[in-house]
Design a protein around this motif. Structure first.
Motif, PDB file in Angstrom:
ATOM      1  N   GLY A   1       0.820  -1.195   0.000  1.00  0.00           N
ATOM      2  CA  GLY A   1       0.000   0.000   0.000  1.00  0.00           C
ATOM      3  C   GLY A   1       0.858   1.250   0.000  1.00  0.00           C
ATOM      4  N   THR A   2       0.202   2.393  -0.095  1.00  0.00           N
ATOM      5  CA  THR A   2       0.893   3.681  -0.164  1.00  0.00           C
ATOM      6  C   THR A   2       0.344   4.621   0.890  1.00  0.00           C
ATOM      7  OG1 THR A   2       1.247   3.459  -2.552  1.00  0.00           O
ATOM      8  CG2 THR A   2       1.429   5.671  -1.619  1.00  0.00           C
ATOM      9  N   LYS A   3       1.239   5.263   1.625  1.00  0.00           N
ATOM     10  CA  LYS A   3       0.844   6.330   2.553  1.00  0.00           C
ATOM     11  C   LYS A   3       1.280   7.648   1.949  1.00  0.00           C
ATOM     12  CE  LYS A   3      -0.842   8.092   6.307  1.00  0.00           C
ATOM     13  NZ  LYS A   3      -0.902   9.474   5.775  1.00  0.00           N
ATOM     14  N   ARG A   4       0.326   8.551   1.786  1.00  0.00           N
ATOM     15  CA  ARG A   4       0.584   9.802   1.085  1.00  0.00           C
ATOM     16  C   ARG A   4       0.962  10.931   2.036  1.00  0.00           C
ATOM     17  NH1 ARG A   4      -1.938  12.068  -3.821  1.00  0.00           N
ATOM     18  NH2 ARG A   4       0.310  12.349  -4.058  1.00  0.00           N
ATOM     19  N   PHE A   5       1.644  11.925   1.475  1.00  0.00           N
ATOM     20  CA  PHE A   5       1.940  13.194   2.150  1.00  0.00           C
ATOM     21  C   PHE A   5       2.676  12.995   3.479  1.00  0.00           C
ATOM     22  CE2 PHE A   5      -2.299  14.153  -0.006  1.00  0.00           C
ATOM     23  CZ  PHE A   5      -1.696  14.576  -1.180  1.00  0.00           C
ATOM     24  N   ILE A   6       3.770  12.243   3.453  1.00  0.00           N
ATOM     25  CA  ILE A   6       4.562  12.009   4.657  1.00  0.00           C
ATOM     26  C   ILE A   6       5.645  13.080   4.755  1.00  0.00           C
ATOM     27  CG2 ILE A   6       6.007  10.379   5.907  1.00  0.00           C
ATOM     28  CD1 ILE A   6       3.057   9.579   5.558  1.00  0.00           C
ATOM     29  N   THR A   7       5.604  13.852   5.833  1.00  0.00           N
ATOM     30  CA  THR A   7       6.566  14.931   6.025  1.00  0.00           C
ATOM     31  C   THR A   7       7.973  14.371   6.209  1.00  0.00           C
ATOM     32  OG1 THR A   7       4.846  16.262   7.079  1.00  0.00           O
ATOM     33  CG2 THR A   7       7.121  16.952   7.408  1.00  0.00           C
ATOM     34  N   ASN A   8       8.916  14.935   5.453  1.00  0.00           N
ATOM     35  CA  ASN A   8      10.332  14.548   5.510  1.00  0.00           C
ATOM     36  C   ASN A   8      10.548  13.066   5.209  1.00  0.00           C
ATOM     37  OD1 ASN A   8      11.219  17.173   6.175  1.00  0.00           O
ATOM     38  ND2 ASN A   8      10.792  16.824   8.344  1.00  0.00           N
ATOM     39  N   ALA A   9       9.679  12.485   4.386  1.00  0.00           N
ATOM     40  CA  ALA A   9       9.816  11.063   4.043  1.00  0.00           C
ATOM     41  C   ALA A   9      11.149  10.778   3.371  1.00  0.00           C
ATOM     42  CB  ALA A   9       8.669  10.637   3.127  1.00  0.00           C
ATOM     43  N   ASP A  10      11.643  11.725   2.578  1.00  0.00           N
ATOM     44  CA  ASP A  10      12.898  11.497   1.861  1.00  0.00           C
ATOM     45  C   ASP A  10      14.112  11.621   2.770  1.00  0.00           C
ATOM     46  OD1 ASP A  10      12.342  14.232   2.148  1.00  0.00           O
ATOM     47  OD2 ASP A  10      13.599  14.772   0.433  1.00  0.00           O
ATOM     48  N   LYS A  11      13.917  12.109   4.007  1.00  0.00           N
ATOM     49  CA  LYS A  11      15.021  12.259   4.957  1.00  0.00           C
ATOM     50  C   LYS A  11      14.989  11.217   6.072  1.00  0.00           C
ATOM     51  CE  LYS A  11      16.367  16.151   3.006  1.00  0.00           C
ATOM     52  NZ  LYS A  11      17.643  16.239   2.252  1.00  0.00           N
ATOM     53  N   ALA A  12      13.819  10.637   6.317  1.00  0.00           N
ATOM     54  CA  ALA A  12      13.638   9.755   7.474  1.00  0.00           C
ATOM     55  C   ALA A  12      14.373   8.429   7.306  1.00  0.00           C
ATOM     56  CB  ALA A  12      12.154   9.492   7.694  1.00  0.00           C
ATOM     57  N   HIS A  13      14.859   7.904   8.426  1.00  0.00           N
ATOM     58  CA  HIS A  13      15.493   6.583   8.448  1.00  0.00           C
ATOM     59  C   HIS A  13      14.555   5.524   9.027  1.00  0.00           C
ATOM     60  CE1 HIS A  13      19.365   8.202   7.248  1.00  0.00           C
ATOM     61  NE2 HIS A  13      19.245   9.132   8.176  1.00  0.00           N
ATOM     62  N   VAL A  14      13.483   5.963   9.691  1.00  0.00           N
ATOM     63  CA  VAL A  14      12.528   5.027  10.282  1.00  0.00           C
ATOM     64  C   VAL A  14      11.138   5.659  10.225  1.00  0.00           C
ATOM     65  CG1 VAL A  14      12.848   5.906  12.635  1.00  0.00           C
ATOM     66  CG2 VAL A  14      12.069   3.556  12.299  1.00  0.00           C
ATOM     67  N   PHE A  15      10.112   4.822  10.047  1.00  0.00           N
ATOM     68  CA  PHE A  15       8.736   5.293   9.962  1.00  0.00           C
ATOM     69  C   PHE A  15       7.884   4.632  11.042  1.00  0.00           C
ATOM     70  CE2 PHE A  15      10.376   5.327   5.575  1.00  0.00           C
ATOM     71  CZ  PHE A  15      10.228   6.672   5.277  1.00  0.00           C
ATOM     72  N   THR A  16       6.957   5.396  11.607  1.00  0.00           N
ATOM     73  CA  THR A  16       5.946   4.821  12.488  1.00  0.00           C
ATOM     74  C   THR A  16       4.754   4.440  11.619  1.00  0.00           C
ATOM     75  OG1 THR A  16       6.652   6.272  14.287  1.00  0.00           O
ATOM     76  CG2 THR A  16       4.524   5.182  14.524  1.00  0.00           C
ATOM     77  N   VAL A  17       4.429   3.161  11.600  1.00  0.00           N
ATOM     78  CA  VAL A  17       3.396   2.649  10.692  1.00  0.00           C
ATOM     79  C   VAL A  17       2.279   1.995  11.496  1.00  0.00           C
ATOM     80  CG1 VAL A  17       2.904   1.051   8.800  1.00  0.00           C
ATOM     81  CG2 VAL A  17       5.090   2.274   8.868  1.00  0.00           C
ATOM     82  N   MET A  18       1.047   2.361  11.179  1.00  0.00           N
ATOM     83  CA  MET A  18      -0.127   1.705  11.749  1.00  0.00           C
ATOM     84  C   MET A  18      -0.635   0.679  10.737  1.00  0.00           C
ATOM     85  SD  MET A  18      -0.358   3.276  14.613  1.00  0.00           S
ATOM     86  CE  MET A  18       0.571   4.702  15.213  1.00  0.00           C
ATOM     87  N   ALA A  19      -0.741  -0.566  11.161  1.00  0.00           N
ATOM     88  CA  ALA A  19      -1.162  -1.628  10.244  1.00  0.00           C
ATOM     89  C   ALA A  19      -2.171  -2.539  10.933  1.00  0.00           C
ATOM     90  CB  ALA A  19       0.045  -2.442   9.787  1.00  0.00           C
ATOM     91  N   ARG A  20      -3.108  -3.045  10.153  1.00  0.00           N
ATOM     92  CA  ARG A  20      -4.110  -3.962  10.704  1.00  0.00           C
ATOM     93  C   ARG A  20      -3.493  -5.346  10.877  1.00  0.00           C
ATOM     94  NH1 ARG A  20      -9.091  -3.747  11.951  1.00  0.00           N
ATOM     95  NH2 ARG A  20      -9.272  -1.630  11.122  1.00  0.00           N
ATOM     96  N   THR A  21      -3.540  -5.850  12.113  1.00  0.00           N
ATOM     97  CA  THR A  21      -2.947  -7.152  12.429  1.00  0.00           C
ATOM     98  C   THR A  21      -3.971  -8.148  12.952  1.00  0.00           C
ATOM     99  OG1 THR A  21      -2.385  -6.343  14.648  1.00  0.00           O
ATOM    100  CG2 THR A  21      -0.687  -6.152  12.938  1.00  0.00           C
ATOM    101  N   GLY A  22      -5.200  -7.711  13.129  1.00  0.00           N
ATOM    102  CA  GLY A  22      -6.229  -8.603  13.657  1.00  0.00           C
ATOM    103  C   GLY A  22      -7.541  -8.419  12.932  1.00  0.00           C
ATOM    104  N   ASP A  23      -8.503  -9.270  13.268  1.00  0.00           N
ATOM    105  CA  ASP A  23      -9.810  -9.241  12.610  1.00  0.00           C
ATOM    106  C   ASP A  23     -10.830  -8.390  13.356  1.00  0.00           C
ATOM    107  OD1 ASP A  23      -8.879 -10.974  10.645  1.00  0.00           O
ATOM    108  OD2 ASP A  23      -9.386 -12.754  11.836  1.00  0.00           O
ATOM    109  N   GLU A  24     -10.444  -7.849  14.514  1.00  0.00           N
ATOM    110  CA  GLU A  24     -11.395  -7.049  15.275  1.00  0.00           C
ATOM    111  C   GLU A  24     -11.739  -5.778  14.511  1.00  0.00           C
ATOM    112  OE1 GLU A  24     -11.157  -6.979  19.698  1.00  0.00           O
ATOM    113  OE2 GLU A  24      -9.074  -7.524  19.311  1.00  0.00           O
ATOM    114  N   PRO A  25     -12.979  -5.323  14.610  1.00  0.00           N
ATOM    115  CA  PRO A  25     -13.397  -4.148  13.833  1.00  0.00           C
ATOM    116  C   PRO A  25     -12.806  -2.854  14.380  1.00  0.00           C
ATOM    117  CG  PRO A  25     -15.156  -4.842  15.302  1.00  0.00           C
ATOM    118  CD  PRO A  25     -14.079  -5.887  15.415  1.00  0.00           C
TER     119      PRO A  25
END
Length: 245
Positions: A1-25
């Motif tokens: 997938g793609t996350k848009r409009f990330i500030t300083n994405a071209d400079k960052a060495h690490v990203f905080t990512v929220m991802a779905r890991t379970g089936d709970e709504p």
């Protein structure tokens, strides 16, 4: 997938990512991860050409079958949404404070310009309609500053109390509503102050040499990131109903 409009994405060495890991709504199935930039499958898009705030570059972050081990998870599984909301409270308060600072800068520039710009034999600061715009801007900036300072003091007190011991805080014992209100009011306020600044400067306010037009463009983004004004309205209403007033 793609996350848009990330500030300083071209400079960052690490990203905080929220991802779905379970089936709970809803948010209960979302976890937070610290994802290094050099993992396989991560690419960074070209920086966007923005209307303002050009000192902060934004770009897309694209994930293509990127393997993320559980060891990179932040907190417990399913706690990602809760973590994000805690960060947003602080972030919204930060944006509100920035808005107050920019508004104060704009007002100072308006006072300096209006005190020296002559029209009809006297500084335009002596004309009542110019004074009315200055009065409106100063009043709104003071109100925003008071809201930010009060919310920040309460946030500090809550953080200090939380550090002293465990326990679930009582209903309303947070700054979700207040930080949303501060961000909503301050971001809308600085937009009005910037608009009046262009008006006070007149034609000069539309010319890049004076810097007012840059601030006018820069402050427009405050009503969008860290949650749009419309999102803040929903949060404020929801929390007000939850607290009973």
């Amino acid at each position: 997938g793609t996350k848009r409009f990330i500030t300083n994405a071209d400079k960052a060495h690490v990203f905080t990512v929220m991802a779905r890991t379970g089936d709970e709504p809803g948010g209960r199935g979302v976890s937070a991860f610290l994802v290094p930039r050099d993992l396989p499958g991560i690419t960074i898009g070209e920086p966007e050409k923005k209307m303002g705030q050009k000192g902060a570059r934004v770009a897309d972050v694209v994930f293509d079958d990127t393997p993320v081990p559980a060891a990179l998870r932040l907190g417990a599984e399913g706690q990602g949404f809760k973590i994000a909301m805690q960060v947003l409270d602080r972030g919204r308060l930060h944006i509100a404070a920035v808005c107050v600072g920019v508004a104060e800068r704009l007002i100072a520039d308006c006072v300096a310009y209006a005190s020296t710009r002559m029209q009809f034999g006297k500084p335009i600061a002596e004309h009542q309609l110019i004074q009315a715009m200055l009065a409106d801007s100063k009043t709104e900036a003071l109100a925003a500053r008071a809201l930010v300072m009060e919310t920040a003091a309460r946030k500090d007190a809550l953080d200090e109390r939380a550090a002293c011991g465990p326990g679930r805080p009582p209903l309303g014992d947070n700054v979700v509503l207040e930080s949303a209100a501060a961000k909503y009011y301050a971001s809308e306020m600085v937009g009005r102050v910037a608009d009046r600044a262009v008006q006070i400067f007149g034609g000069a306010g539309y010319i890049a040499d004076y810097g007012i037009e840059r601030l006018y463009r820069d402050v427009r983004l405050f009503r969008i990131y860290e949650g749009t004004s419309q999102i803040q309205q929903l949060i404020i209403a929801r929390e007000t109903l939850k607290r009973g007033g």
